[in-house]
Write a protein that holds these residues in place. Sequence first.
Motif, PDB file in Angstrom:
ATOM      1  N   ASP A 292     107.136  55.290  33.100  1.00 64.07           N
ATOM      2  CA  ASP A 292     106.529  55.033  33.543  1.00 64.07           C
ATOM      3  C   ASP A 292     104.625  55.426  32.876  1.00 64.07           C
ATOM      4  OD1 ASP A 292     108.043  56.287  35.635  1.00 64.07           O
ATOM      5  OD2 ASP A 292     107.768  58.935  34.763  1.00 64.07           O
TER       6      ASP A 292
ATOM      7  N   ASP B 225     121.567  60.386  48.013  1.00 60.04           N
ATOM      8  CA  ASP B 225     121.021  59.342  47.515  1.00 60.04           C
ATOM      9  C   ASP B 225     120.296  60.235  46.092  1.00 60.04           C
ATOM     10  OD1 ASP B 225     121.281  57.171  49.009  1.00 60.04           O
ATOM     11  OD2 ASP B 225     119.368  57.383  49.738  1.00 60.04           O
ATOM     12  N   LEU B 226     120.872  61.423  45.831  1.00 61.22           N
ATOM     13  CA  LEU B 226     119.675  62.078  44.351  1.00 61.22           C
ATOM     14  C   LEU B 226     120.214  61.824  43.089  1.00 61.22           C
ATOM     15  CD1 LEU B 226     119.796  65.814  45.607  1.00 61.22           C
ATOM     16  CD2 LEU B 226     118.340  64.559  45.567  1.00 61.22           C
TER      17      LEU B 226
ATOM     18  N   ALA C  97     121.661  59.079  42.059  1.00 59.95           N
ATOM     19  CA  ALA C  97     121.005  57.610  42.118  1.00 59.95           C
ATOM     20  C   ALA C  97     119.348  57.545  41.340  1.00 59.95           C
ATOM     21  CB  ALA C  97     121.005  56.722  43.240  1.00 59.95           C
ATOM     22  N   LYS C  98     119.446  59.148  41.794  1.00 60.40           N
ATOM     23  CA  LYS C  98     117.445  58.991  41.017  1.00 60.40           C
ATOM     24  C   LYS C  98     117.312  60.283  40.087  1.00 60.40           C
ATOM     25  CE  LYS C  98     115.885  57.797  45.584  1.00 60.40           C
ATOM     26  NZ  LYS C  98     115.161  56.918  45.660  1.00 60.40           N
ATOM     27  N   ALA C  99     118.386  60.307  40.007  1.00 63.13           N
ATOM     28  CA  ALA C  99     118.408  61.186  38.482  1.00 63.13           C
ATOM     29  C   ALA C  99     117.495  60.791  37.284  1.00 63.13           C
ATOM     30  CB  ALA C  99     119.971  61.815  38.239  1.00 63.13           C
ATOM     31  N   VAL C 100     117.462  61.195  36.350  1.00 66.99           N
ATOM     32  CA  VAL C 100     116.545  60.579  35.195  1.00 66.99           C
ATOM     33  C   VAL C 100     118.011  60.405  34.413  1.00 66.99           C
ATOM     34  CG1 VAL C 100     115.043  60.701  32.893  1.00 66.99           C
ATOM     35  CG2 VAL C 100     114.739  60.643  35.688  1.00 66.99           C
TER      36      VAL C 100
ATOM     37  N   SER D 129     116.526  67.494  48.241  1.00 70.23           N
ATOM     38  CA  SER D 129     116.605  66.337  48.924  1.00 70.23           C
ATOM     39  C   SER D 129     115.980  66.750  49.449  1.00 70.23           C
ATOM     40  CB  SER D 129     118.004  66.006  49.455  1.00 70.23           C
ATOM     41  OG  SER D 129     118.289  67.233  50.351  1.00 70.23           O
TER      42      SER D 129
ATOM     43  N   PHE E 289     112.084  66.144  47.591  1.00 69.29           N
ATOM     44  CA  PHE E 289     111.793  64.804  47.294  1.00 69.29           C
ATOM     45  C   PHE E 289     111.580  63.819  48.901  1.00 69.29           C
ATOM     46  CE2 PHE E 289     113.451  66.763  43.007  1.00 69.29           C
ATOM     47  CZ  PHE E 289     111.769  66.056  42.695  1.00 69.29           C
TER      48      PHE E 289
ATOM     49  N   VAL F  54     114.033  62.650  50.688  1.00 71.32           N
ATOM     50  CA  VAL F  54     116.212  61.655  49.647  1.00 71.32           C
ATOM     51  C   VAL F  54     116.942  62.811  50.660  1.00 71.32           C
ATOM     52  CG1 VAL F  54     114.387  60.875  48.299  1.00 71.32           C
ATOM     53  CG2 VAL F  54     116.798  62.132  47.596  1.00 71.32           C
TER      54      VAL F  54
END
Length: 70
Positions: free
Chosen positions: A33, A17-18, A20-23, A8, A11, A13
């Motif tokens: 992209d 919130d991490l 929610a950002k995971a791919v 965090s 990045f 953030v």
Amino acid sequence: MADHSPASNYFDVPATDLAAKAVTDPVAAVRVDVEILRQRLRAGVFVSGLVYDVATGLIDVVVPPARVEA
């Protein structure tokens, strides 16, 4: 004080919130992209999208190289 982890902090953030950002779907993420790149790069540049499998070391071509059109 905010809850931070090394990721965090890197990045910039909040740790909460991490997730929610995971791919979770790398193939879909690469397609998105590449489309964004096609809209922002100048005409004539080639763009492709690849996914590297860390478990096998294999690279999959998700979006073959194509020239950005005007």
